[in-house]
Every structure is written in structure tokens, then in C-alpha cells.
Enzyme design. Structure first.
Site, PDB file in Angstrom:
ATOM      1  N   ARG A  91     -12.789   2.158 -19.773  1.00 26.86           N
ATOM      2  CA  ARG A  91     -13.123   1.749 -21.266  1.00 26.86           C
ATOM      3  C   ARG A  91     -11.753   1.455 -21.674  1.00 26.86           C
ATOM      4  O   ARG A  91     -11.222   0.933 -22.803  1.00 26.86           O
ATOM      5  CB  ARG A  91     -14.162   1.487 -22.018  1.00 26.86           C
ATOM      6  N   TYR A  92     -11.480   2.918 -22.014  1.00 30.02           N
ATOM      7  CA  TYR A  92     -10.499   3.839 -22.898  1.00 30.02           C
ATOM      8  C   TYR A  92      -9.389   3.858 -22.046  1.00 30.02           C
ATOM      9  O   TYR A  92      -9.560   4.243 -20.361  1.00 30.02           O
ATOM     10  CB  TYR A  92     -11.439   4.789 -23.177  1.00 30.02           C
ATOM     11  N   ARG A  95      -8.944   7.363 -19.947  1.00 27.25           N
ATOM     12  CA  ARG A  95     -10.638   7.995 -19.268  1.00 27.25           C
ATOM     13  C   ARG A  95     -11.499   7.204 -18.646  1.00 27.25           C
ATOM     14  O   ARG A  95     -11.599   5.612 -18.938  1.00 27.25           O
ATOM     15  CB  ARG A  95     -11.133   9.116 -19.882  1.00 27.25           C
ATOM     16  N   CYS A 104     -31.189  10.082 -10.115  1.00 27.17           N
ATOM     17  CA  CYS A 104     -31.473  10.767 -10.500  1.00 27.17           C
ATOM     18  C   CYS A 104     -32.705  11.897 -10.354  1.00 27.17           C
ATOM     19  O   CYS A 104     -33.084  11.539  -9.727  1.00 27.17           O
ATOM     20  CB  CYS A 104     -31.726  10.593 -12.123  1.00 27.17           C
ATOM     21  N   CYS A 108     -35.989   8.410 -17.284  1.00 26.18           N
ATOM     22  CA  CYS A 108     -36.097   8.299 -18.421  1.00 26.18           C
ATOM     23  C   CYS A 108     -36.580   7.281 -18.732  1.00 26.18           C
ATOM     24  O   CYS A 108     -35.878   6.485 -18.161  1.00 26.18           O
ATOM     25  CB  CYS A 108     -35.002   8.905 -19.137  1.00 26.18           C
ATOM     26  N   CYS A 111     -34.213   4.820 -20.236  1.00 21.17           N
ATOM     27  CA  CYS A 111     -32.579   4.893 -19.670  1.00 21.17           C
ATOM     28  C   CYS A 111     -31.901   3.607 -19.851  1.00 21.17           C
ATOM     29  O   CYS A 111     -32.162   2.821 -19.858  1.00 21.17           O
ATOM     30  CB  CYS A 111     -32.758   5.325 -18.080  1.00 21.17           C
ATOM     31  N   ARG A 113     -29.353   2.732 -17.985  1.00 26.20           N
ATOM     32  CA  ARG A 113     -28.815   2.560 -17.026  1.00 26.20           C
ATOM     33  C   ARG A 113     -29.903   2.235 -16.050  1.00 26.20           C
ATOM     34  O   ARG A 113     -29.308   2.011 -14.896  1.00 26.20           O
ATOM     35  CB  ARG A 113     -27.771   3.152 -16.560  1.00 26.20           C
ATOM     36  N   ASP A 271     -29.640   2.346 -27.237  1.00 31.87           N
ATOM     37  CA  ASP A 271     -29.623   1.294 -26.649  1.00 31.87           C
ATOM     38  C   ASP A 271     -30.639   0.709 -26.859  1.00 31.87           C
ATOM     39  O   ASP A 271     -31.491   0.670 -26.105  1.00 31.87           O
ATOM     40  CB  ASP A 271     -28.653   1.347 -24.824  1.00 31.87           C
ATOM     41  N   ASP A 308     -23.087   2.463 -29.026  1.00 37.31           N
ATOM     42  CA  ASP A 308     -22.194   2.432 -28.170  1.00 37.31           C
ATOM     43  C   ASP A 308     -22.357   0.294 -27.602  1.00 37.31           C
ATOM     44  O   ASP A 308     -23.553  -0.109 -28.478  1.00 37.31           O
ATOM     45  CB  ASP A 308     -22.612   2.682 -26.876  1.00 37.31           C
ATOM     46  N   LYS A 315     -18.032   3.215 -28.203  1.00 31.00           N
ATOM     47  CA  LYS A 315     -18.596   3.671 -28.857  1.00 31.00           C
ATOM     48  C   LYS A 315     -17.662   4.393 -30.324  1.00 31.00           C
ATOM     49  O   LYS A 315     -16.607   4.182 -30.496  1.00 31.00           O
ATOM     50  CB  LYS A 315     -18.774   5.424 -27.995  1.00 31.00           C
TER      51      LYS A 315
HETATM   52  C1  PLP Z   1     -18.747   7.267 -23.429  1.00 33.10           C
HETATM   53  C2  PLP Z   1     -18.001   6.467 -23.205  1.00 33.10           C
HETATM   54  C3  PLP Z   1     -16.853   7.678 -22.500  1.00 33.10           C
HETATM   55  C4  PLP Z   1     -16.570   8.864 -23.089  1.00 33.10           C
HETATM   56  O1  PLP Z   1     -15.875   8.893 -24.728  1.00 33.10           O
HETATM   57  P1  PLP Z   1     -15.870  10.003 -24.810  1.00 33.10           P
HETATM   58  O2  PLP Z   1     -16.179   9.410 -26.593  1.00 33.10           O
HETATM   59  O3  PLP Z   1     -14.614  10.070 -24.824  1.00 33.10           O
HETATM   60  O4  PLP Z   1     -17.141  10.767 -25.128  1.00 33.10           O
HETATM   61  C5  PLP Z   1     -15.933   6.569 -21.227  1.00 33.10           C
HETATM   62  N1  PLP Z   1     -15.753   5.831 -20.946  1.00 33.10           N
HETATM   63  C6  PLP Z   1     -17.208   4.786 -21.584  1.00 33.10           C
HETATM   64  C7  PLP Z   1     -17.095   3.703 -21.096  1.00 33.10           C
HETATM   65  C8  PLP Z   1     -18.104   5.383 -22.432  1.00 33.10           C
HETATM   66  O5  PLP Z   1     -18.825   4.737 -22.342  1.00 33.10           O
HETATM   67  S1  SF4 Z   2     -31.071   8.913 -18.693  1.00 36.66           S
HETATM   68 FE1  SF4 Z   2     -30.476   7.595 -17.114  1.00 36.66          FE
HETATM   69  S2  SF4 Z   2     -29.116   8.019 -16.085  1.00 36.66           S
HETATM   70 FE2  SF4 Z   2     -29.594   9.769 -17.178  1.00 36.66          FE
HETATM   71  S3  SF4 Z   2     -31.080  11.165 -16.616  1.00 36.66           S
HETATM   72 FE3  SF4 Z   2     -32.053   9.473 -17.412  1.00 36.66          FE
HETATM   73  S4  SF4 Z   2     -32.897   8.278 -15.677  1.00 36.66           S
HETATM   74 FE4  SF4 Z   2     -30.917   9.172 -15.156  1.00 36.66          FE
END
Ligand code: PLP
Ligand code: SF4
Length: 347
Positions: A91-92, A95, A104, A108, A111, A113, A271, A308, A315
Site C-alpha cells: 500500500r505504501y 514497505r 495465530c 482475538c 480481529c 483480519r 476496525d 486505518d 493509517k
Molecule cells: C499498517 C500498515 C503498514 C505499516 O504502517 P506503519 O505506519 O509503517 O507502521 C504497512 N502496510 C500496510 C498495508 C499497513 O496496513
Molecule cells: S488480532 Fe487477529 S491476527 Fe492478531 S493475533 Fe489476534 S486473531 Fe491473530
């Protein structure tokens, strides 16, 4: 640890009822919840849940998870909308996130995801190869972030292999892992694992933790092992109704972390994950907590409160705001809530 590193057997709803963590009358409903969103706790978090409501609420399923709200989203942070190859989110420009597994040690209940994490295991070898190939031919990528699921459910041997392959990509200057393992499954933080990570000259760990009661004696020892190994530690927490949505709860957490040499990095606004509406607070409530903490805690212990933006737009810090433009320049609010004028000498 061997290459397969089996996870511990999953708990059942009956176990939670026996522990007094769930009501027997709720069991049929909770079975449905556990079919939809998996159930897993480690022995450490099972024991901590019995001692602390703030821990239990994060891991013990609730009938409220069956409630869907119109704002709930399947992919709240848009992982899928920026996936150049499977398992990678870019996305960025500088990174990428590499989703090495969907597994996991705990699931959670909030979560973000939760639709994709599950028991289905690690990124297949051909997809991992394709992801590493994409990283290798994209020199703009300076940092690789391992997440999942939880990257530290992989065996030390698999992690050693993966880190060695990343070390070989010269433009990847930084390796970061986002993980809950040091807190929820501290026995996984072995010398072999630390050795595997330390192959990379700049490896950072962001520990996911939401409540001071999660920081058991064993979890603290694991964090100390990592810090003593010279690995910089940050934390990320999620603001969760009924878990940590008070200045007192977060003060206790951030103070404990900074003592353990873990720098609080992000406090995430919750989220829009499906069935997690009962965990959400308002942004105004989060801002009020952060403003109170600024008056109480040293800057080293304060994370940035972020959202986010739903849909995968990134974010951003969401305040509180201390700076407002006015007719003459700026109005600043101090930690006590008093206002002051500031005029930019250069303007
Ligand atoms: C959160 C996130 C990151 C990391 O973001 P930082 O602000 O550098 O911690 C990188 N890629 C994606 C897709 C993210 O959601
Ligand atoms: S927040 Fe989601 S991805 Fe992170 S440890 Fe918990 S269940 Fe796993």
C-alpha cells in the site's frame, strides 16, 4: 522446535464453561460463533482470562459476535485491494506486508483480519517464492513487515530460512514483525528463534498487547529476552470497549510496557470487522483518553492514536488536536486544556 511446529489443541466451548468463562446456557450459541470465527487460547491466556475480565473479553467468544451491523466490513483495512501477488500487501511505496501464515496462537474476538485468519496454515511455498521475487525486483521496498495471522507461529527453522532469504535482498534494510506471540505464547521465544531473527541486521518487533493483565510473568520474561538480545521492541494496541477504554487501563498497560523496554507505537481505533461492533468506541472517546494520558505519561510511553481508513486508504493519526489555525496564527491547547496563541515568526 521442528519444521512443522504443531499448535496446541484448540479449546472447546465446554472448557470455557468449565473455567467459568462462559455460561452453560450460552453454549449452543457460542458453538455457532466458534464455527464462524475460530476459537483458540493458549494455556497462558486461558489462565489470565480466569483472573482478568479485560483479558477474557478479548479471547472468550460472545453471543454478540453474531450481531452484524450495516457498517461491518469483510476486509476493513483493504488488504486485498493492494495485493500485487497473493500474500503480499503493498500500500505504501517503501514497505510491504508479507502474510506468511493465516494461523495465530490465539484468535482475538475483535480481529480485523478475522475473515482470513484460521487454521488453514502457512503461505504455500510457490506463493512465498512469488512474493519474495516481487520484493527482490522492487527496489523501492525498504522494509518488509511479516504478519499473518502471526508470523511467530512458524517454526524457528522456517523463520531462519525466510529471514536468510530477506537478508539476501540488499534493498530491504529493515525487517519488522507484528506479533502477539511474546505475550500470548511466550514459550515460543526460544534462543533458536532469536538467533533466526538476528540474522537480519535491523530486525524490529511490534508486539500486539491490549491489557496489562496479559503481561504475565512468562510474557515479561519473553519480552526481556528479546530486549536483551538487542531487538528493538514496539507495541500496538487496539482501543476496545470493556477491555482498555479508560485512561487508567491504558496508563497501566503503557507504563508496564515502557518498563519492559517496549515503546508504545500505535493505539488503533477499532476496525469495522464483522461481529465486533460491541468492541467499538467513538473517536471522541479515544481522543479524550489520549488527551488525559498526555498529562499523565511521559512522551516515551505515549503511542500515536490511529485509524486505518476503511477501504484501504491508509493509517492516519486521529488526534486529539492540539493545534488550530486562527486569524493571527495558531491556537494551541496545553496538556491541562488551557489555550495559548502562537504566531509563526517566519510567516
Ligand atoms: C499498517 C500498515 C503498514 C505499516 O504502517 P506503519 O505506519 O509503517 O507502521 C504497512 N502496510 C500496510 C498495508 C499497513 O496496513
Ligand atoms: S488480532 Fe487477529 S491476527 Fe492478531 S493475533 Fe489476534 S486473531 Fe491473530
Amino acid at each position: 522446535m521442528d519444521g512443522t511446529s504443531p499448535l496446541r489443541p484448540a479449546l472447546t466451548i465446554a472448557d470455557l464453561v468449565a473455567d467459568g468463562l462462559a455460561l452453560a446456557g450460552d453454549a449452543p450459541v457460542l458453538e455457532r460463533v466458534a464455527q464462524d470465527f475460530r476459537l483458540r487460547l493458549t494455556p497462558q491466556m486461558r489462565a489470565a482470562s480466569a483472573r482478568s475480565a479485560g483479558v477474557a473479553r478479548q479471547f472468550v467468544p460472545s453471543p454478540a459476535e453474531l450481531i452484524q451491523r450495516p457498517e461491518d466490513m469483510f476486509d476493513p483495512i483493504g488488504d486485498d485491494s493492494h495485493a500485487p501477488v497473493p500474500g503480499l500487501t503493498h500500500r505504501y511505496p517503501d514497505r510491504v506486508i508479507l502474510h506468511v501464515t493465516k494461523t495465530c496462537e490465539v484468535y482475538c474476538r475483535f480481529c480485523f483480519r478475522r475473515e482470513t485468519v484460521g487454521d488453514t496454515g502457512h503461505l504455500p511455498q510457490d506463493q512465498l517464492d512469488a512474493a519474495l521475487d516481487y520484493i527482490a525486483r522492487t527496489p523501492a521496498i525498504h522494509e518488509v513487515i511479516l504478519t499473518g495471522g502471526d508470523p511467530l507461529v512458524l517454526s524457528a527453522r522456517r523463520i531462519a530460512d525466510l529471514v536468510a532469504r530477506l537478508v539476501a535482498i540488499a534493498h530491504v534494510g529493515v525487517l519488522r514483525l507484528h506479533t502477539r506471540v511474546p505475550v500470548v505464547a511466550p514459550d515460543r521465544i526460544t534462543d533458536a528463534l532469536i538467533g533466526a531473527l538476528k540474522q537480519h541486521p535491523s530486525v524490529w518487533i511490534v508486539v500486539h498487547t491490549n491489557h496489562a493483565d496479559e503481561l504475565t510473568v512468562d510474557a515479561r520474561a519473553a519480552l526481556i529476552r528479546l530486549a536483551d538480545a538487542g531487538i528493538p521492541l514496539l507495541s500496538q494496541s487496539v482501543l476496545l470497549r470493556g477491555v482498555n477504554d479508560s485512561a487508567d487501563a491504558l496508563e497501566a498497560l503503557f507504563r508496564a510496557l515502557i518498563r519492559l523496554r517496549v515503546k508504545p507505537y500505535y493505539l488503533h481505533h477499532c476496525d469495522l470487522a464483522r461481529g465486533a461492533g460491541h468492541f467499538r468506541t467513538t473517536i471522541a472517546a479515544g481522543q479524550a483518553i489520549m488527551a488525559e494520558l498526555r498529562g499523565r505519561l511521559s512522551g516515551t510511553a505515549l503511542p500515536t492514536y490511529v485509524l486505518d481508513i476503511p477501504g484501504g486508504f491508509g493509517k492516519v493519526p486521529i488526534g486529539p488536536d492540539y493545534l488550530m489555525p486562527d486569524a493571527n496564527g495558531w491556537t494551541l491547547t496545553d496538556p491541562n486544556g488551557n489555550q495559548h496563541q502562537y504566531r509563526d515568526p517566519e510567516s
